[in-house]
Scaffold this motif. Structure first.
Motif, mmCIF file in Angstrom:
data_model
loop_
_atom_site.group_PDB
_atom_site.id
_atom_site.type_symbol
_atom_site.label_atom_id
_atom_site.label_comp_id
_atom_site.label_asym_id
_atom_site.label_seq_id
_atom_site.Cartn_x
_atom_site.Cartn_y
_atom_site.Cartn_z
ATOM 1 N N PHE A 160 1.237 -1.111 -0.033
ATOM 2 C CA PHE A 160 0.010 -0.199 0.230
ATOM 3 C C PHE A 160 0.947 1.263 0.022
ATOM 4 C CE2 PHE A 160 -2.654 -2.975 1.622
ATOM 5 C CZ PHE A 160 -3.931 -3.252 0.996
ATOM 6 N N SER A 161 2.464 1.176 0.817
ATOM 7 C CA SER A 161 2.809 2.477 1.024
ATOM 8 C C SER A 161 4.276 1.563 1.519
ATOM 9 C CB SER A 161 2.515 3.337 1.829
ATOM 10 O OG SER A 161 2.230 3.147 3.217
ATOM 11 N N PRO A 162 5.233 2.799 1.698
ATOM 12 C CA PRO A 162 6.315 1.658 2.067
ATOM 13 C C PRO A 162 6.289 1.576 3.578
ATOM 14 C CG PRO A 162 6.863 3.690 0.280
ATOM 15 C CD PRO A 162 5.033 3.646 0.937
ATOM 16 N N LYS A 163 5.168 2.205 4.379
ATOM 17 C CA LYS A 163 4.535 1.949 5.701
ATOM 18 C C LYS A 163 4.144 0.845 5.414
ATOM 19 C CE LYS A 163 6.602 5.797 7.746
ATOM 20 N NZ LYS A 163 5.795 7.258 8.671
ATOM 21 N N THR A 164 2.937 0.412 4.746
ATOM 22 C CA THR A 164 1.664 -0.815 4.909
ATOM 23 C C THR A 164 2.348 -2.080 3.871
ATOM 24 O OG1 THR A 164 0.210 1.310 5.893
ATOM 25 C CG2 THR A 164 -0.384 -1.089 5.054
ATOM 26 N N THR A 165 2.163 -2.879 4.230
ATOM 27 C CA THR A 165 2.453 -3.922 2.992
ATOM 28 C C THR A 165 1.843 -4.577 3.912
ATOM 29 O OG1 THR A 165 4.365 -5.134 4.553
ATOM 30 C CG2 THR A 165 5.113 -3.425 2.625
ATOM 31 N N PHE A 166 1.320 -6.035 2.838
ATOM 32 C CA PHE A 166 0.194 -6.829 2.821
ATOM 33 C C PHE A 166 0.222 -8.329 1.823
ATOM 34 C CE2 PHE A 166 -3.995 -9.021 1.224
ATOM 35 C CZ PHE A 166 -4.478 -9.627 1.951
ATOM 36 N N TYR A 167 0.209 -9.018 2.435
ATOM 37 C CA TYR A 167 0.231 -10.244 1.707
ATOM 38 C C TYR A 167 -0.814 -11.368 1.887
ATOM 39 C CZ TYR A 167 2.720 -14.482 4.798
ATOM 40 O OH TYR A 167 2.770 -14.675 5.421
ATOM 41 N N GLY A 203 -5.840 -23.940 3.144
ATOM 42 C CA GLY A 203 -5.290 -23.461 3.759
ATOM 43 C C GLY A 203 -4.898 -22.046 3.758
ATOM 44 N N SER A 204 -5.265 -20.766 4.304
ATOM 45 C CA SER A 204 -4.934 -19.508 3.813
ATOM 46 C C SER A 204 -4.174 -18.684 4.834
ATOM 47 C CB SER A 204 -6.629 -19.019 3.821
ATOM 48 O OG SER A 204 -6.429 -17.358 3.143
ATOM 49 N N VAL A 205 -3.759 -17.698 5.225
ATOM 50 C CA VAL A 205 -2.868 -17.054 6.413
ATOM 51 C C VAL A 205 -2.298 -15.587 5.303
ATOM 52 C CG1 VAL A 205 -1.130 -17.793 5.136
ATOM 53 C CG2 VAL A 205 -1.027 -16.500 7.759
ATOM 54 N N ALA A 206 -2.842 -14.415 5.722
ATOM 55 C CA ALA A 206 -3.342 -13.270 5.749
ATOM 56 C C ALA A 206 -1.994 -12.443 6.613
ATOM 57 C CB ALA A 206 -4.622 -12.781 4.933
ATOM 58 N N THR A 207 -1.406 -11.324 6.394
ATOM 59 C CA THR A 207 -0.689 -10.450 7.162
ATOM 60 C C THR A 207 -0.552 -8.964 6.946
ATOM 61 O OG1 THR A 207 0.820 -12.307 7.581
ATOM 62 C CG2 THR A 207 1.420 -10.336 8.018
ATOM 63 N N LEU A 208 -0.537 -8.671 7.936
ATOM 64 C CA LEU A 208 -0.841 -6.714 7.603
ATOM 65 C C LEU A 208 0.253 -6.360 7.994
ATOM 66 C CD1 LEU A 208 -2.056 -4.287 5.721
ATOM 67 C CD2 LEU A 208 -3.205 -4.206 7.367
ATOM 68 N N ILE A 209 0.940 -5.494 7.878
ATOM 69 C CA ILE A 209 2.639 -5.221 8.649
ATOM 70 C C ILE A 209 2.278 -3.244 8.574
ATOM 71 C CG2 ILE A 209 4.649 -4.388 9.171
ATOM 72 C CD1 ILE A 209 4.835 -7.799 8.222
ATOM 73 N N HIS A 210 2.009 -2.652 9.591
ATOM 74 C CA HIS A 210 2.289 -1.056 9.162
ATOM 75 C C HIS A 210 3.347 -0.908 10.229
ATOM 76 C CE1 HIS A 210 1.240 2.622 8.269
ATOM 77 N NE2 HIS A 210 1.172 3.104 9.908
ATOM 78 N N THR A 211 3.540 -0.105 9.650
ATOM 79 C CA THR A 211 5.477 0.676 10.767
ATOM 80 C C THR A 211 5.054 2.188 11.427
ATOM 81 O OG1 THR A 211 6.571 -0.444 9.569
ATOM 82 C CG2 THR A 211 7.466 1.417 11.009
ATOM 83 N N PHE A 212 4.278 2.146 12.212
ATOM 84 C CA PHE A 212 4.127 4.044 12.804
ATOM 85 C C PHE A 212 4.742 4.831 12.830
ATOM 86 C CE2 PHE A 212 0.366 0.753 13.845
ATOM 87 C CZ PHE A 212 -0.747 1.139 13.732
ATOM 88 N N PRO A 214 9.691 4.295 14.449
ATOM 89 C CA PRO A 214 10.801 3.141 13.907
ATOM 90 C C PRO A 214 10.397 2.186 15.070
ATOM 91 C CG PRO A 214 11.626 5.353 13.403
ATOM 92 C CD PRO A 214 10.107 5.824 14.055
ATOM 93 N N THR A 215 9.897 2.911 16.326
ATOM 94 C CA THR A 215 9.974 2.002 17.709
ATOM 95 C C THR A 215 8.661 0.875 17.559
ATOM 96 O OG1 THR A 215 9.114 3.954 18.958
ATOM 97 C CG2 THR A 215 11.309 3.381 18.647
ATOM 98 N N THR A 216 7.406 1.126 16.618
ATOM 99 C CA THR A 216 5.931 0.160 16.571
ATOM 100 C C THR A 216 5.807 0.088 15.614
ATOM 101 O OG1 THR A 216 5.755 2.683 18.452
ATOM 102 C CG2 THR A 216 4.364 0.924 17.298
ATOM 103 N N VAL A 217 5.315 -0.813 15.060
ATOM 104 C CA VAL A 217 5.014 -1.832 14.134
ATOM 105 C C VAL A 217 3.735 -2.217 14.313
ATOM 106 C CG1 VAL A 217 5.508 -3.563 11.998
ATOM 107 C CG2 VAL A 217 7.556 -2.201 13.106
#
Length: 217
Positions: A160-167, A203-212, A214-217
């Motif tokens: 989505f952006s450099p700070k938000t990734t999804f798979y 089976g199915s798995v999804a992950t959403l990662i957002h970096t708020f 430098p110290t909080t993900v």
């Protein structure tokens, strides 16, 4: 190709059973593009990955030794039927004070037609008994089991952006067993207890990662 034959197969002159093991597969992946649009023009947003593997296994069952009625015995002729000491096995007449039948042959009129039909379900002997031990078997049976397997994987990655990734990843597996129970008399030559079942799993798995920060993900 380098598998050795079994000891008892070699001793009895039985050729090595066929065994093959191949595991082919393929993968394909890359950025997702929509022709005629500017979507993902820089190839840094949406990606896919697809993978499949196949395992078409075929392997032999255990070699079993059985005794079946011979062609002569099916007609009532037991003049050549011998025990492990090579002695004639006497066939007693149950209606004549257990006196052996003449020539050790049951008259055709004394054979029940239903019993004769049942005997025809048995396969004919395919070899002579073990000459080393005088074992009483006259047939060797070995079946083949098919156990195919297929694994499929699809993965989608979206930035989505450099700070938000999804798979997201989905897995679909398939396996089957087609053969016999290999118990007592079951075999490919005489399939009394065939087995044929399939196992499907997903089976199915999804992950959403957002970096708020430098110290909080």
């Amino acid at each position: 190709a380098f598998n050795a034959n079994e000891f008892f197969n070699n001793r009895g002159g039985t050729p090595r059973p066929r065994y093959r093991f191949h595991y082919p597969g393929y993968t394909i992946g890359g950025p997702v593009l929509l022709p005629g649009t500017k979507f993902n023009r820089d190839r840094d947003k949406l990606f896919f990955f697809w993978s499949q593997e196949f395992l078409p296994r075929r392997y032999p069952t255990a070699l079993v030794q059985r005794t079946f009625p011979t062609a002569l015995e099916r007609t009532g002729d037991f003049s050549q039927s011998r025990d492990q000491n090579l002695g004639i096995i006497p066939i007693w007449d149950p209606q004549n004070n257990r006196v052996p039948f003449a020539g050790n042959v049951i008259p055709s009129s004394r054979i029940n037609p239903v019993g004769r039909s049942i005997m025809n379900f048995f396969p004919l002997p395919n070899r002579i008994g073990d000459t080393f031990t005088r074992a009483g078997y006259n047939a060797e049976i070995q079946g083949t089991v098919e156990q195919p397997r297929r694994d499929s994987i699809l993965r989608i990655d979206y930035n989505f952006s450099p700070k938000t990734t999804f798979y997201w990843r989905g897995i679909n597996d398939y396996e089957a067993y087609k053969g016999d129970f290999n118990f007592v008399l079951a075999s490919s030559s005489w399939p009394q207890l065939p087995i044929n079942y399939q196992i499907r799993s997903a089976g199915s798995v999804a992950t959403l990662i957002h970096t708020f920060n430098p110290t909080t993900v």
